[in-house]
Every structure is written in structure tokens, then in C-alpha cells.
Write an enzyme that holds these catalytic residues in place. Structure first.
Site, short mmCIF file in Angstrom:
data_model
loop_
_atom_site.label_atom_id
_atom_site.label_comp_id
_atom_site.label_asym_id
_atom_site.label_seq_id
_atom_site.Cartn_x
_atom_site.Cartn_y
_atom_site.Cartn_z
CG HIS A 1 -1.94 -0.92 1.10
ND1 HIS A 1 -3.02 -1.14 2.03
CD2 HIS A 1 -2.05 -1.93 0.14
CE1 HIS A 1 -3.85 -2.25 1.71
NE2 HIS A 1 -3.30 -2.72 0.46
CD GLU B 1 -2.03 3.84 3.26
OE1 GLU B 1 -1.74 3.27 2.30
OE2 GLU B 1 -2.83 3.59 4.02
CB CYS C 1 -5.68 -1.48 5.38
SG CYS C 1 -4.13 -1.63 5.36
CB CYS D 1 -1.34 0.90 6.31
SG CYS D 1 -0.87 0.14 4.62
#
Length: 139
Positions: free
Chosen positions: A68, A70, A96, A99
């Protein structure tokens, strides 16, 4: 801080266009002391094929190896001499749970996100950890 948030969220949106993902392109910036100290977008690890999705049973699904935005920004920062303690993370989609755990551990104190995702458990974890969370456009 609204004007600064506008600028960094616009930059995160632009950065998201670097993603090879078909279903969702996400960009992230980590900002500290008015400087961008790390950036990321959703994609595969370095050295892997840039294709983020694959067909499974006739459905386009994200490959398990995709990072992801992040996580990409936080891990990029880990390779630098910079510290994310006290920083702000700007991300075009809400974090999420996985993360969010990285965000807490990285010492990031503020998260500004764009689109909400169907699962807000990551956002709830950030709030529980005392991190300021702002949905961009909702403040």
C-alpha cells in the site's frame, strides 16, 4: 492548516498516478516541518513486475505482494536518515489496519486521508492510539 492540507493532498493525488494499479491508485506523502520526507504509491516491491492485479476466477484481484502507498512511504523512510516521529501522513484513501499499525509504530501524529474505504478499522485504530485523523474535505 487547511491551505497546507489542500496542497499536500493535491500532491498525493498526483503521486498516486505513478501506480500501475487498475482498480485503485493511491498516493501518500509523509510531511515533517513543512518538508516532504517520504512518498509512496501502491505497487509491487522493487524488482518485481509492476502489474498489481491478476485475474482469479474471472475477477480482477490485487496481488498479495502489492504494498500500500502508506507502507511504501514508511519503508522508504526507514532506508533514509529522516525520522517520522511527529510527522503528518497524507494519503488519498484511508489506511487499512495493517498500514495503521505501521503508522502508529512510526510515530506519525496526524493522518489526513481522502476517500473512505468500506473497512474503517484502521482509522479506528489510529484514533484509539491518539493520532489525529482527518478525512480531507470533511473538516
Amino acid at each position: 492548516m487547511k491551505n497546507r492540507d489542500d496542497k499536500y493532498m493535491a500532491m498525493a493525488e498526483i503521486w498516486s498516478t505513478n501506480s500501475y494499479a487498475v482498480r485503485a491508485k493511491v498516493g501518500a506523502l509523509i510531511v515533517k516541518d513543512s518538508s516532504i520526507i517520504a512518498d509512496g504509491f501502491n505497487g509491487t516491491p522493487s524488482g518485481f513486475d509492476n502489474c498489481c492485479e491478476e485475474m482469479v476466477d474471472g475477477e480482477l484481484v490485487t496481488k498479495k505482494c502489492v504494498l500500500h502507498a502508506e507502507a511504501n512511504a514508511i519503508t522508504k523512510l526507514a532506508k533514509s536518515t529522516q525520522s517520522s516521529v511527529g510527522a503528518t501522513l497524507y494519503v488519498t484513501m484511508c489506511p487499512c489496519m495493517e498500514c495503521s499499525k505501521l503508522i502508529v509504530q512510526a510515530g506519525i501524529r496526524r493522518v489526513v486521508y481522502g476517500k473512505a474505504y468500506r473497512d474503517l478499522s484502521g482509522v479506528n485504530l489510529l484514533k484509539e492510539a491518539g493520532i489525529e485523523v482527518v478525512q480531507y474535505g470533511e473538516e
